[in-house]
Write a protein that holds these residues in place. Structure first.
Motif, PDB file in Angstrom:
ATOM      1  N   ALA A 655     -43.633 -16.556  -3.025  1.00 51.43           N
ATOM      2  CA  ALA A 655     -43.644 -15.321  -2.978  1.00 51.43           C
ATOM      3  C   ALA A 655     -43.090 -14.561  -2.184  1.00 51.43           C
ATOM      4  O   ALA A 655     -43.416 -13.092  -2.821  1.00 51.43           O
ATOM      5  N   ASN A 656     -43.404 -15.235  -1.203  1.00 51.87           N
ATOM      6  CA  ASN A 656     -43.209 -14.066   0.160  1.00 51.87           C
ATOM      7  C   ASN A 656     -42.433 -13.697   1.034  1.00 51.87           C
ATOM      8  O   ASN A 656     -41.810 -12.416   0.788  1.00 51.87           O
ATOM      9  N   VAL A 657     -40.565 -13.961  -0.075  1.00 53.55           N
ATOM     10  CA  VAL A 657     -40.739 -13.690  -0.082  1.00 53.55           C
ATOM     11  C   VAL A 657     -40.433 -12.655  -1.045  1.00 53.55           C
ATOM     12  O   VAL A 657     -39.144 -10.890  -0.269  1.00 53.55           O
ATOM     13  N   GLU A 658     -40.399 -12.155  -2.177  1.00 55.59           N
ATOM     14  CA  GLU A 658     -40.213 -11.476  -2.867  1.00 55.59           C
ATOM     15  C   GLU A 658     -41.201  -9.975  -2.329  1.00 55.59           C
ATOM     16  O   GLU A 658     -41.301  -9.489  -2.703  1.00 55.59           O
ATOM     17  N   ILE A 659     -42.315 -10.511  -1.210  1.00 58.11           N
ATOM     18  CA  ILE A 659     -43.264  -9.609  -0.685  1.00 58.11           C
ATOM     19  C   ILE A 659     -42.435  -8.832   0.300  1.00 58.11           C
ATOM     20  O   ILE A 659     -42.569  -7.921  -0.191  1.00 58.11           O
ATOM     21  N   PHE A 660     -41.790  -9.457   0.748  1.00 62.38           N
ATOM     22  CA  PHE A 660     -40.945  -8.882   2.028  1.00 62.38           C
ATOM     23  C   PHE A 660     -39.773  -8.050   1.815  1.00 62.38           C
ATOM     24  O   PHE A 660     -39.506  -6.793   1.651  1.00 62.38           O
ATOM     25  N   GLU A 661     -38.701  -8.490   0.068  1.00 56.96           N
ATOM     26  CA  GLU A 661     -37.838  -7.572  -0.911  1.00 56.96           C
ATOM     27  C   GLU A 661     -38.892  -6.338  -0.880  1.00 56.96           C
ATOM     28  O   GLU A 661     -38.519  -5.404  -1.381  1.00 56.96           O
ATOM     29  N   GLU A 662     -40.207  -6.530  -1.463  1.00 55.73           N
ATOM     30  CA  GLU A 662     -40.777  -5.602  -2.646  1.00 55.73           C
ATOM     31  C   GLU A 662     -41.309  -4.058  -1.255  1.00 55.73           C
ATOM     32  O   GLU A 662     -41.162  -2.807  -1.306  1.00 55.73           O
ATOM     33  N   VAL A 663     -41.687  -4.855  -0.171  1.00 49.64           N
ATOM     34  CA  VAL A 663     -42.215  -4.037   0.578  1.00 49.64           C
ATOM     35  C   VAL A 663     -41.201  -3.121   1.817  1.00 49.64           C
ATOM     36  O   VAL A 663     -41.710  -2.662   2.869  1.00 49.64           O
ATOM     37  N   GLY A 664     -40.443  -4.341   2.207  1.00 52.43           N
ATOM     38  CA  GLY A 664     -39.684  -3.959   3.076  1.00 52.43           C
ATOM     39  C   GLY A 664     -40.316  -4.157   4.658  1.00 52.43           C
ATOM     40  O   GLY A 664     -41.369  -4.479   5.109  1.00 52.43           O
ATOM     41  N   GLN A 665     -38.917  -5.478   5.048  1.00 49.81           N
ATOM     42  CA  GLN A 665     -39.650  -6.530   6.351  1.00 49.81           C
ATOM     43  C   GLN A 665     -40.045  -5.744   6.956  1.00 49.81           C
ATOM     44  O   GLN A 665     -41.051  -6.477   8.183  1.00 49.81           O
ATOM     45  N   GLU A 666     -39.985  -4.445   7.503  1.00 51.26           N
ATOM     46  CA  GLU A 666     -40.400  -3.609   8.482  1.00 51.26           C
ATOM     47  C   GLU A 666     -41.723  -3.382   8.014  1.00 51.26           C
ATOM     48  O   GLU A 666     -42.084  -2.598   9.495  1.00 51.26           O
ATOM     49  N   ASN A 667     -42.612  -3.317   7.023  1.00 50.79           N
ATOM     50  CA  ASN A 667     -43.628  -3.204   6.735  1.00 50.79           C
ATOM     51  C   ASN A 667     -44.727  -4.872   6.410  1.00 50.79           C
ATOM     52  O   ASN A 667     -45.226  -5.129   6.054  1.00 50.79           O
ATOM     53  N   ALA A 668     -44.005  -5.843   7.389  1.00 48.28           N
ATOM     54  CA  ALA A 668     -44.193  -7.338   7.520  1.00 48.28           C
ATOM     55  C   ALA A 668     -44.097  -7.914   8.412  1.00 48.28           C
ATOM     56  O   ALA A 668     -42.934  -7.254   9.631  1.00 48.28           O
ATOM     57  N   PHE A 669     -44.680  -9.499   8.702  1.00 41.40           N
ATOM     58  CA  PHE A 669     -44.028 -10.248   9.815  1.00 41.40           C
ATOM     59  C   PHE A 669     -43.522 -10.948  10.293  1.00 41.40           C
ATOM     60  O   PHE A 669     -43.983 -11.567   9.334  1.00 41.40           O
ATOM     61  N   VAL A 670     -42.643 -10.933  10.108  1.00 36.49           N
ATOM     62  CA  VAL A 670     -41.608 -12.166   9.473  1.00 36.49           C
ATOM     63  C   VAL A 670     -41.262 -13.189  11.026  1.00 36.49           C
ATOM     64  O   VAL A 670     -40.783 -12.795  11.228  1.00 36.49           O
ATOM     65  N   PHE A 671     -40.843 -14.093  10.464  1.00 38.98           N
ATOM     66  CA  PHE A 671     -41.149 -15.168  11.186  1.00 38.98           C
ATOM     67  C   PHE A 671     -40.443 -16.797  11.002  1.00 38.98           C
ATOM     68  O   PHE A 671     -40.687 -16.717   9.738  1.00 38.98           O
ATOM     69  N   GLY A 672     -39.915 -17.365  11.584  1.00 39.51           N
ATOM     70  CA  GLY A 672     -39.924 -19.007  11.320  1.00 39.51           C
ATOM     71  C   GLY A 672     -38.358 -19.416  10.499  1.00 39.51           C
ATOM     72  O   GLY A 672     -37.775 -18.331  10.059  1.00 39.51           O
ATOM     73  N   MET A 673     -38.053 -20.886  10.535  1.00 40.84           N
ATOM     74  CA  MET A 673     -37.077 -21.224   9.138  1.00 40.84           C
ATOM     75  C   MET A 673     -36.861 -20.173   7.850  1.00 40.84           C
ATOM     76  O   MET A 673     -37.993 -20.486   7.991  1.00 40.84           O
ATOM     77  N   ARG A 674     -35.790 -20.234   7.660  1.00 41.16           N
ATOM     78  CA  ARG A 674     -35.632 -20.434   6.443  1.00 41.16           C
ATOM     79  C   ARG A 674     -34.834 -21.528   5.583  1.00 41.16           C
ATOM     80  O   ARG A 674     -35.322 -22.547   6.379  1.00 41.16           O
ATOM     81  N   ALA A 675     -35.953 -21.914   4.244  1.00 38.99           N
ATOM     82  CA  ALA A 675     -36.291 -22.828   4.093  1.00 38.99           C
ATOM     83  C   ALA A 675     -34.144 -23.572   3.845  1.00 38.99           C
ATOM     84  O   ALA A 675     -34.542 -24.664   3.506  1.00 38.99           O
ATOM     85  N   GLU A 676     -33.361 -22.947   3.899  1.00 44.40           N
ATOM     86  CA  GLU A 676     -31.898 -24.063   3.954  1.00 44.40           C
ATOM     87  C   GLU A 676     -31.623 -24.640   5.416  1.00 44.40           C
ATOM     88  O   GLU A 676     -32.051 -25.780   5.403  1.00 44.40           O
TER      89      GLU A 676
END
Ligand code: GLS
Length: 795
Positions: A655-676
Motif C-alpha cells: 500500500a506504500n504505492v497508494e500512499i505515494f499516489e495520494e500524498v504525492g512523492q514529493e511528500n515522502a522519501f521514495v527509494f529502491g527497486m520496483r516490484a517488476e
C-alpha cells in the motif's frame, strides 16, 4: 446512560464505596470496567434485538487472529464517554490514563493480519453493518518479548483474568467438533451416506465479546471459541487425563508465526475447530431455510487459515442437511469469499494430505472430490503442465489451501492494488484465467478511531478545531486539512502536539525500559514483525554506516536522530532473531560512544504490541516502510504512521504505492527497486551482491566489519546474516537497495532542516490519509462482496 459528568461521578463513587476498600487504581479500574460493561450490555441487547427483528443478511468474518489491543479506553471512546469519564475521574483525583494501564492487552494475533481483523470489526460496528467476528480464545496470546544479553527471549502471556474478563461465556451455544474416526459408507433412506465412526469429540464453547461501534450505536459480537472436553462418550475417552490435556491444547496458545507457515497438527486442529464451530452455530441458529444461506449470510475467510470452512460447509450441507453435492456446492460457493494476504511461498498454507486424511477423514474425502471435479472441468482445455500444477488442489501428497480457497469462493481479493495485480498476473494467473470475475482488490485500511481518536487525542482535537467534527464520521474529510497545510499557526500547533507525543513516548520508555531519549531528535520509527523481507537489517546496516562516517569524518556531524525499532521474531526464525541481536549490539555500541551518541541513538522497544504502538506512532517523524518491493502485500503500519503525520521513507511496495499516489512523492522519501525489477532478477537469478560489494567501498567496509564480528558479540552471532547476504545471494536485495536507501535518508535530513516545510509535508500526509480508513475498506467489501444493509442502531 451517563451523558453528564456529575451523574457519572456520583455513581462511580457509590460503587467504589460499596466495595468498601481504599481508593486504589485497581479498584477504580474494576469499577470503571463494570460500569462500561453495563453501558455496553444495554446497547448490545438492543442491537441483537434489532438484528432479530430485521432479519437482514449478516457477515461472519472468520479469522485465526484478532489483535484487538486493550479494550477499555477504546470502548469509552466509541461510546463517546471518554472525555466525560476522564474529566470526572480527574475531579475525583484519579487519572484515566493510569487506570487504562492496568489492562492486560489480549495478544490474540501476531501482526498486520490480526490487527486488520480488529480494525475491520470496529468499522463494521461503526458503520452500523451486521457483521461479526469469529475467532479463537487462546489462553496464551502472543509471547512477551524480553531481551537477555541482546537476545530475544519468549515468555507466555496470560491475558485472561478471572475477575473482569472482556468476554462472556455462552455455555448454551456450545457445539461439538469431531476429529479422527473411520469412514463408513452406509445405506440411508435417500441412498448412500458417509458416516464417521468412533471420532474423538471436543466441545467448543463460545465466549462473546462486544464490539462497540462509533457513537455507541451498534454493538456487534466477536465470538471466540474455547476447546473443552465433550460430554459425548467415545473410545479413547477412557484415558481421561490424556484426552483432557490434548483438548485443552487446542486453544492453549496462539502460533507465534506471521507470514510463515507452521505445518503442525495442532494448528490444523485449531483451524478446523474455528471453522466447524462457527459454521455449526451459524447453521443451528438460522431463521431461514438452508437453501437461502447465501442470501442471508456471507462468510469471509481471512487468509487460508480458515479455508477448511469450504469442505466443512459442504460436509454439513450434505451429511447433516441431506443436500446433494451440486446443491451444496452451489450454496458454498455463493456464501464464502477469501482474502489473500501474502504471496510468500512459506506462508501459502500447504498441508500434508496424510495429516488431513487421518485427523479429518471426511473433510479429506470432500477436498478430494472438489479437486477431482475441478480437474475434470479443466479437461476440455489444453493446459500445459505448469498450468495444471498451479490449478491442482491436491498434488504429490500436498493439499494447497490457497487453491482450495479460490476454487471454493465466489470472490477473492488481494489487500492492495499492487498485491492484487501480482496475484492476478503471476501468483494466481492460471486461477484468474479460469475465474476471470472472481479476483478484485480491496486495499486495506485502519480504524482512525483507534489510531487517531484514541492514540492521538490531541491531534484529533486540533483537526476538529480546524475542520469541524465531521471527519470523525467521514474520515475522507481529512482532506479538508489541505487548506491548513500552509497555515502558520496550524503548523505550529501541529509541531507542538508532535513534541507532546514525543514527551509521552519518552516518559513511557523511561518508566518501562529506563532509557532516556532526546526529545529534539528526529524520531525515526521501524515497527513491525521481524522478517527478512521487511529489511530491518538494511536499517541497522545503515546506522552502522552512519556511525562509521561520524568516526571517520570530522566534518560529518548530522542532526541528531533516534532510531526506534519494535517487533518480535517468530521463536523458530533464526535469521530474524540474529537481526534482533545485531540491533541490540549496535545500539549498545552507538549509544555508549560519546561522540556518536550526540548524533545517533538506537532504541529497541521491548515487547512491541498494540499498546506500545499507540505510544510510538503519534511520536514518529519518519516511518520506515522499506520492504523488498513485491513482498509486503499491503502493510498497515504505513497507514497509521501517515495518519499521525509521519513522513514515509519507503519502497514501491504494497500500500506504500497508494500512499505515494495520494500524498504525492514529493511528500515522502521514495527509494529502491520496483516490484517488476525485483521479480525480473528473481526470475533470471541474475543478481549478484558481490558486484555491489566490489563497487562500493563503504558497503565493502560494512561487510568486512560484519564478518570480523565488530558489530556483534562475536563472529558466530552473525553467521546467518553474513550467510544470507553473501552465500544466499542476498534474497531480499538489502545491498542492492542500500545506496538509494542511504540517499533517501540524506533527503530526510535536508528536509528536516526546514521545520515549517517539514510540518507542511506532515499535514499533507494527514490530509491524504482519510482514504486509508478501514471504514472505506469495509464499505467497499460490503458493496462489492457481502451486500449488507446498514441497520443503524441509535441508542
Ligand atoms: C499480512 C501481510 O504481510 C501484510 O502486508 C498485510 O498488511 C497484512 C494484512 O493484510 O497481512 N499477511 C500476513 O500473513 N501477515 C500480515 O501482516
Amino acid at each position: 446512560m451517563f451523558s453528564y459528568k456529575e451523574e457519572f461521578k456520583k455513581s462511580f463513587v457509590t460503587r467504589m464505596e460499596r466495595k468498601g476498600m481504599e481508593k486504589t487504581a485497581e479498584l477504580a479500574y474494576e469499577t470503571l470496567w463494570e460500569m462500561t460493561q453495563e453501558w455496553i450490555q444495554k446497547r448490545w441487547n438492543r442491537t441483537n434485538q434489532l438484528y432479530r427483528d430485521n432479519n437482514e443478511k449478516k457477515l461472519y468474518y472468520f479469522s485465526i487472529e484478532f489483535l484487538i489491543g486493550r479494550v477499555l479506553g477504546q470502548n469509552l471512546i466509541n461510546l463517546n464517554f471518554y472525555d466525560t469519564v476522564k474529566e470526572g475521574l480527574d475531579e475525583l483525583g484519579l487519572q484515566l490514563s493510569e487506570i487504562e494501564e492496568l489492562e492486560t492487552e489480549p495478544g490474540l494475533g501476531n501482526g498486520g493480519l490480526g490487527r486488520l481483523a480488529a480494525c475491520f470489526v470496529d468499522s463494521l460496528a461503526s458503520l452500523g453493518l451486521p457483521g461479526h467476528g469469529y475467532g479463537l480464545r487462546y489462553k496464551g496470546g502472543l509471547f512477551t518479548q524480553h531481551f537477555v544479553n541482546g537476545y530475544q527471549t519468549e515468555q507466555p502471556t496470560q491475558w485472561i483474568q478471572q475477575e473482569h474478563n472482556v468476554d462472556i461465556r455462552r455455555e448454551e451455544l456450545a457445539v461439538d467438533i469431531s476429529y479422527y474416526g473411520e469412514i463408513q459408507v452406509v445405506m440411508g433412506l435417500d441412498g448412500l451416506k458417509v458416516n464417521v465412526e468412533n471420532p474423538e469429540w471436543v466441545k467448543a464453547i463460545p465466549y462473546d465479546m462486544p464490539v462497540v461501534g462509533a457513537n455507541g450505536g451498534t454493538v456487534n459480537t466477536l465470538r471466540l471459541w474455547q476447546a473443552e472436553v465433550s460430554d459425548r462418550p467415545f473410545p479413547g475417552r477412557e484415558d481421561y487425563a490424556v484426552y483432557e490435556h490434548e483438548t485443552a491444547k487446542i486453544t492453549d496458545r496462539l502460533y507465534p508465526d506471521d507470514s510463515l507457515e507452521a505445518g503442525k497438527i495442532l494448528r490444523l486442529k485449531q483451524q478446523y475447530f474455528l471453522c466447524s464451530a462457527s459454521l455449526q452455530t451459524i447453521l443451528n441458529n438460522r431463521s431461514f431455510s438452508i437453501e437461502a444461506l447465501p442470501e442471508n449470510a456471507a462468510i469471509q475467510i481471512n487468509d487460508t487459515h480458515p479455508a477448511l470452512a469450504i469442505p466443512e460447509l459442504m460436509r454439513l450441507l450434505i451429511d447433516d442437511h441431506a443436500l446433494s453435492w451440486d446443491q451444496a456446492w452451489d450454496i458454498t460457493t455463493r456464501t464464502i469469499s477469501y482474502t489473500n494476504h501474502t504471496i510468500l511461498e512459506e506462508a501459502m498454507g500447504k498441508w500434508d494430505s496424510r495429516l488431513i486424511q487421518s485427523l479429518l477423514p471426511r473433510i479429506y474425502l470432500i477436498i478430494e472430490e472438489i479437486d477431482r471435479r475441478f480437474k475434470k472441468s479443466l479437461q476440455q482445455q489444453e493446459l500445459d503442465e505448469e498450468a495444471l500444477h498451479k490449478l491442482s488442489i491436491i498434488e504429490n501428497g500436498t493439499i494447497k489451501m490457497a487453491v482450495l480457497a479460490v476454487v471454493g469462493s465466489y470472490k477473492v481479493n488481494g489487500v492492495a492494488k499492487l498485491h492484487t495485480e501480482i496475484l492476478k498476473k503471476r501468483e494466481m494467473k492460471e486461477l484468474n484465467e479460469q475465474f476471470p470475475n472472481k479476483f478484485h482488490n480491496k486495499t486495506n485500511g485502519i480504524t482512525h478511531r483507534r489510531w487517531l481518536l484514541k492514540a492521538n487525542h490531541e491531534l484529533s482535537g486540533l483537526i476538529t478545531e480546524a475542520i469541524g467534527p465531521r471527519w470523525i464520521k467521514e474520515p475522507e474529510r481529512l482532506s479538508e486539512l489541505h487548506y491548513f497545510a500552509q497555515n502558520h499557526s496550524f503548523l505550529q500547533d501541529f509541531q507542538a502536539i508532535k513534541s507532546l507525543k514525543k514527551e509521552h513516548l519518552i516518559h513511557h520508555l523511561q518508566r518501562n525500559q529506563n532509557v532516556v531519549v532526546d526529545p529534539d531528535s528526529i524520531f525515526d520509527i521501524h515497527i513491525k514483525r521481524f522478517h527478512g523481507y521487511k529489511r530491518q537489517l538494511m536499517n541497522i546496516l545503515h546506522i552502522q554506516m552512519l556511525y562509521d562516517r561520524i568516526k571517520r569524518d570530522p566534518t560529518y556531524r548530522p542532526y541528531p536522530r533516534t532510531f526506534f525499532f519494535g517487533g518480535k521474531a517468530a521463536p523458530s526464525y533464526h535469521f530474524a532473531k540474529q537481526v534482533i541481536k545485531m540491533i541490540n549490539t549496535v545500539a549498545s555500541k552507538v549509544n555508549s560512544d560519546p561522540l556518536a551518541r550526540k548524533h545517533l541513538h538506537v532504541v529497541f522497544v521491548e515487547n512491541y504490541n498494540v499498546t506500545q504502538a499507540e505510544y510510538l506512532i503519534p511520536a514518529a517523524d519518519v516511518s520506515e516502510q522499506i520492504s523488498t518491493a513485491s513482498k509486503e502485500a499491503s502493510g498497515t503500519g504505513n497507514m497509521k504512521l501517515m495518519m499521525n503525520g509521519a513522513l514515509t521513507i519507503g519502497t514501491f511496495d504494497g500500500a506504500n504505492v497508494e500512499i505515494f499516489e495520494e500524498v504525492g512523492q514529493e511528500n515522502a522519501f521514495v527509494f529502491g527497486m520496483r516490484a517488476e525489477q525485483v521479480m525480473q532478477y528473481e526470475k533470471e537469478k541474475s543478481y549478484n551482491p558481490k558486484e555491489i560489494i566490489d563497487s562500493d567501498s563503504e558497503i565493502a567496509q560494512l561487510m568486512e566489519e560484519l564478518i570480523k564480528g565488530e558489530w556483534t558479540d562475536g563472529k558466530n552471532n552473525v553467521d546467518f546474516i553474513v550467510g544470507q547476504l553473501m552465500e544466499d545471494s542476498d534474497p531480499y536485495f538489502v545491498l542492492k537497495d542500500f545506496r538509494s536507501y542511504s540517499k533517501a535518508h540524506e533527503q530526510i535530513l535536508k528536509a528536516y532542516a526546514h521545520p515549517e516545510k517539514w510540518a507542511e509535508m506532515c499535514v499533507k500526509n494527514i490530509a491524504a490519509s482519510g482514504i486509508f480508513s478501514s471504514d472505506r475498506t469495509i464499505q467497499q467489501y460490503s458493496n462489492d462482496v457481502w451486500h449488507l444493509t446498514k441497520i443503524p442502531s441509535i441508542y
